[in-house]
Design a protein around this motif. Structure first.
Motif, PDB file in Angstrom:
ATOM      1  N   UNK A 122       0.781  -1.239   0.000  1.00 22.52           N
ATOM      2  CA  UNK A 122       0.000   0.000   0.000  1.00 22.52           C
ATOM      3  C   UNK A 122       0.806   1.278   0.000  1.00 22.52           C
ATOM      4  N   UNK A 123       2.114   1.188  -0.162  1.00 21.06           N
ATOM      5  CA  UNK A 123       2.950   2.388  -0.195  1.00 21.06           C
ATOM      6  C   UNK A 123       2.876   3.028  -1.581  1.00 21.06           C
ATOM      7  N   UNK A 124       3.048   4.340  -1.606  1.00 27.15           N
ATOM      8  CA  UNK A 124       3.046   5.123  -2.841  1.00 27.15           C
ATOM      9  C   UNK A 124       4.350   5.910  -2.920  1.00 27.15           C
ATOM     10  N   UNK A 125       4.780   6.213  -4.143  1.00 22.56           N
ATOM     11  CA  UNK A 125       5.939   7.094  -4.302  1.00 22.56           C
ATOM     12  C   UNK A 125       5.507   8.499  -3.908  1.00 22.56           C
ATOM     13  N   UNK A 126       6.238   9.091  -2.968  1.00 22.36           N
ATOM     14  CA  UNK A 126       5.922  10.448  -2.516  1.00 22.36           C
ATOM     15  C   UNK A 126       7.034  11.437  -2.860  1.00 22.36           C
ATOM     16  N   UNK A 127       8.103  10.945  -3.463  1.00 22.78           N
ATOM     17  CA  UNK A 127       9.187  11.839  -3.856  1.00 22.78           C
ATOM     18  C   UNK A 127      10.357  11.073  -4.432  1.00 22.78           C
ATOM     19  N   UNK A 128      11.194  11.815  -5.115  1.00 25.38           N
ATOM     20  CA  UNK A 128      12.398  11.248  -5.719  1.00 25.38           C
ATOM     21  C   UNK A 128      13.511  12.273  -5.572  1.00 25.38           C
ATOM     22  N   UNK A 129      14.684  11.812  -5.179  1.00 25.02           N
ATOM     23  CA  UNK A 129      15.856  12.671  -5.120  1.00 25.02           C
ATOM     24  C   UNK A 129      16.815  12.211  -6.219  1.00 25.02           C
ATOM     25  N   UNK A 130      16.809  12.915  -7.360  1.00 19.91           N
ATOM     26  CA  UNK A 130      17.672  12.512  -8.475  1.00 19.91           C
ATOM     27  C   UNK A 130      19.143  12.535  -8.081  1.00 19.91           C
ATOM     28  N   UNK A 131      19.904  11.630  -8.649  1.00 21.45           N
ATOM     29  CA  UNK A 131      21.360  11.594  -8.515  1.00 21.45           C
ATOM     30  C   UNK A 131      21.846  11.499  -7.063  1.00 21.45           C
ATOM     31  N   UNK A 132      21.013  11.015  -6.160  1.00 25.26           N
ATOM     32  CA  UNK A 132      21.401  10.922  -4.747  1.00 25.26           C
ATOM     33  C   UNK A 132      22.606  10.010  -4.543  1.00 25.26           C
ATOM     34  N   UNK A 133      22.731   9.005  -5.384  1.00 24.31           N
ATOM     35  CA  UNK A 133      23.801   8.023  -5.245  1.00 24.31           C
ATOM     36  C   UNK A 133      24.770   8.063  -6.421  1.00 24.31           C
ATOM     37  N   UNK A 134      24.792   9.192  -7.128  1.00 29.15           N
ATOM     38  CA  UNK A 134      25.592   9.347  -8.339  1.00 29.15           C
ATOM     39  C   UNK A 134      24.651   9.616  -9.507  1.00 29.15           C
ATOM     40  N   UNK A 135      25.185  10.096 -10.567  1.00 34.55           N
ATOM     41  CA  UNK A 135      24.360  10.452 -11.729  1.00 34.55           C
ATOM     42  C   UNK A 135      23.517   9.257 -12.189  1.00 34.55           C
ATOM     43  N   UNK A 136      22.202   9.488 -12.286  1.00 35.83           N
ATOM     44  CA  UNK A 136      21.283   8.459 -12.745  1.00 35.83           C
ATOM     45  C   UNK A 136      20.921   7.410 -11.709  1.00 35.83           C
ATOM     46  N   UNK A 137      21.292   7.657 -10.439  1.00 35.26           N
ATOM     47  CA  UNK A 137      21.023   6.695  -9.363  1.00 35.26           C
ATOM     48  C   UNK A 137      20.257   7.393  -8.237  1.00 35.26           C
ATOM     49  N   UNK A 138      18.920   7.401  -8.337  1.00 36.91           N
ATOM     50  CA  UNK A 138      18.092   8.174  -7.403  1.00 36.91           C
ATOM     51  C   UNK A 138      17.801   7.464  -6.086  1.00 36.91           C
ATOM     52  N   UNK A 139      17.325   8.245  -5.143  1.00 34.74           N
ATOM     53  CA  UNK A 139      16.700   7.725  -3.936  1.00 34.74           C
ATOM     54  C   UNK A 139      15.206   7.951  -4.144  1.00 34.74           C
ATOM     55  N   UNK A 140      14.426   6.917  -3.953  1.00 32.05           N
ATOM     56  CA  UNK A 140      12.982   6.989  -4.169  1.00 32.05           C
ATOM     57  C   UNK A 140      12.315   6.928  -2.800  1.00 32.05           C
ATOM     58  N   UNK A 141      11.420   7.879  -2.536  1.00 36.00           N
ATOM     59  CA  UNK A 141      10.747   7.960  -1.248  1.00 36.00           C
ATOM     60  C   UNK A 141       9.332   7.412  -1.365  1.00 36.00           C
ATOM     61  N   UNK A 142       8.978   6.562  -0.427  1.00 36.46           N
ATOM     62  CA  UNK A 142       7.659   5.939  -0.389  1.00 36.46           C
ATOM     63  C   UNK A 142       6.984   6.335   0.914  1.00 36.46           C
ATOM     64  N   UNK A 143       5.680   6.441   0.889  1.00 37.82           N
ATOM     65  CA  UNK A 143       4.943   6.774   2.091  1.00 37.82           C
ATOM     66  C   UNK A 143       3.603   6.079   2.113  1.00 37.82           C
ATOM     67  N   UNK A 144       3.027   6.051   3.308  1.00 42.30           N
ATOM     68  CA  UNK A 144       1.718   5.431   3.506  1.00 42.30           C
ATOM     69  C   UNK A 144       1.037   6.121   4.673  1.00 42.30           C
ATOM     70  N   UNK A 145      -0.241   6.377   4.507  1.00 33.86           N
ATOM     71  CA  UNK A 145      -1.037   6.924   5.618  1.00 33.86           C
ATOM     72  C   UNK A 145      -1.355   5.772   6.576  1.00 33.86           C
ATOM     73  N   UNK A 146      -1.145   6.023   7.847  1.00 28.78           N
ATOM     74  CA  UNK A 146      -1.427   4.995   8.858  1.00 28.78           C
ATOM     75  C   UNK A 146      -2.874   5.066   9.322  1.00 28.78           C
TER      76      UNK A 146
END
Length: 180
Positions: A156-180
Motif C-alpha cells: 500500500x505504499x506510494x511514491x511520494x518523492x524522488x531525489x535525483x542523482x542521490x547516489x551518483x548520476x542516474x542513481x536516485x533515492x525513491x521515497x515511499x509513504x503510507x497513511x497509517x
C-alpha cells in the motif's frame, strides 16, 4: 515457530546475526560486518522501535521505525531486511505490519522510507535517466523492475518523492509513504 520480538531482547549472538543479514542483503550500504554492527547499535536506542522475526534462536529478519518527526506524526521505516534464503515467505510483510502498528500506537499518521536505486545497472525505470526532465511523466510510467519498490507497492505504499542523482548520476533515492 516464528515470532516477532523487540530487538532489545536479543542476545549478542542474535545481534550479530541481525548485522550479518544487513550486510548480506544491503551490502552497498553496509559492505562490512563492522558497518552493519554499527548500524544495529546506532539504532538500538529507546527512541527507536526495532523488531526482529526469530525462529528458535535464529534471526530471520528485522526492521525498525526511527524516532518520530513532525511533532510525532511521521515515522521513518529504516531498515527492513530479511535473510535471503527466507525472502518470499511473508516475513518482511509481517515486520512492516508490526512496525506500522507500533507507529500507530505512538500516534503516527504517516510512515515513509527511502529506497535507493543505487546499483550500477539500476533496477527501476528511474535509473539512468534525467529525472529533471519531466519527472511527472517518468513517475506515471514507473516500472519497479527488480527493485524492492514492488514489495512496498503490494503493502500500500506510494511514491511520494524522488531525489535525483542521490547516489551518483542516474542513481536516485525513491521515497515511499503510507497513511497509517
Amino acid at each position: 515457530m516464528m515470532k516477532i520480538i523487540n530487538m532489545s531482547e536479543l542476545d549478542e549472538a542474535q545481534l550479530h546475526q541481525a548485522a550479518e543479514i544487513l550486510t548480506d542483503t544491503l551490502n552497498i550500504g553496509y559492505p562490512t560486518f563492522k558497518d552493519a554492527m554499527e548500524e544495529v547499535r546506532e539504532h538500538l536506542v529507546p527512541d527507536n522501535t526495532l523488531l526482529a522475526v526469530v525462529e528458535g534462536a535464529a534471526v530471520m529478519g528485522w526492521g525498525g521505525i526511527l524516532a518520530p518527526e513532525y511533532d510525532g506524526n511521521v515515522f521513518e521505516l529504516h531498515p527492513l531486511v530479511v535473510r535471503e534464503d527466507r525472502q518470499g515467505e511473508g516475513i518482511g510483510g509481517a515486520l512492516v505490519e508490526a512496525l506500522e502498528g507500533a507507529a500507530r500506537e505512538q500516534g503516527g499518521l504517516t510512515i515513509w522510507l527511502g529506497a535507493d536505486d543505487e546499483s550500477e545497472a539500476g533496477e527501476t525505470s528511474l535509473a539512468g535517466v534525467d529525472l529533471y526532465d519531466d519527472l511527472p511523466a517518468k513517475l506515471a510510467e514507473f516500472d519497479p523492475g527488480t527493485h524492492q519498490s514492488g514489495f512496498y507497492f503490494k503493502l500500500g505504499y506510494k511514491i511520494i518523492g524522488v531525489l535525483p542523482d542521490a547516489n551518483g548520476r542516474g542513481r536516485p533515492d525513491i521515497f515511499f509513504g503510507k497513511r497509517l
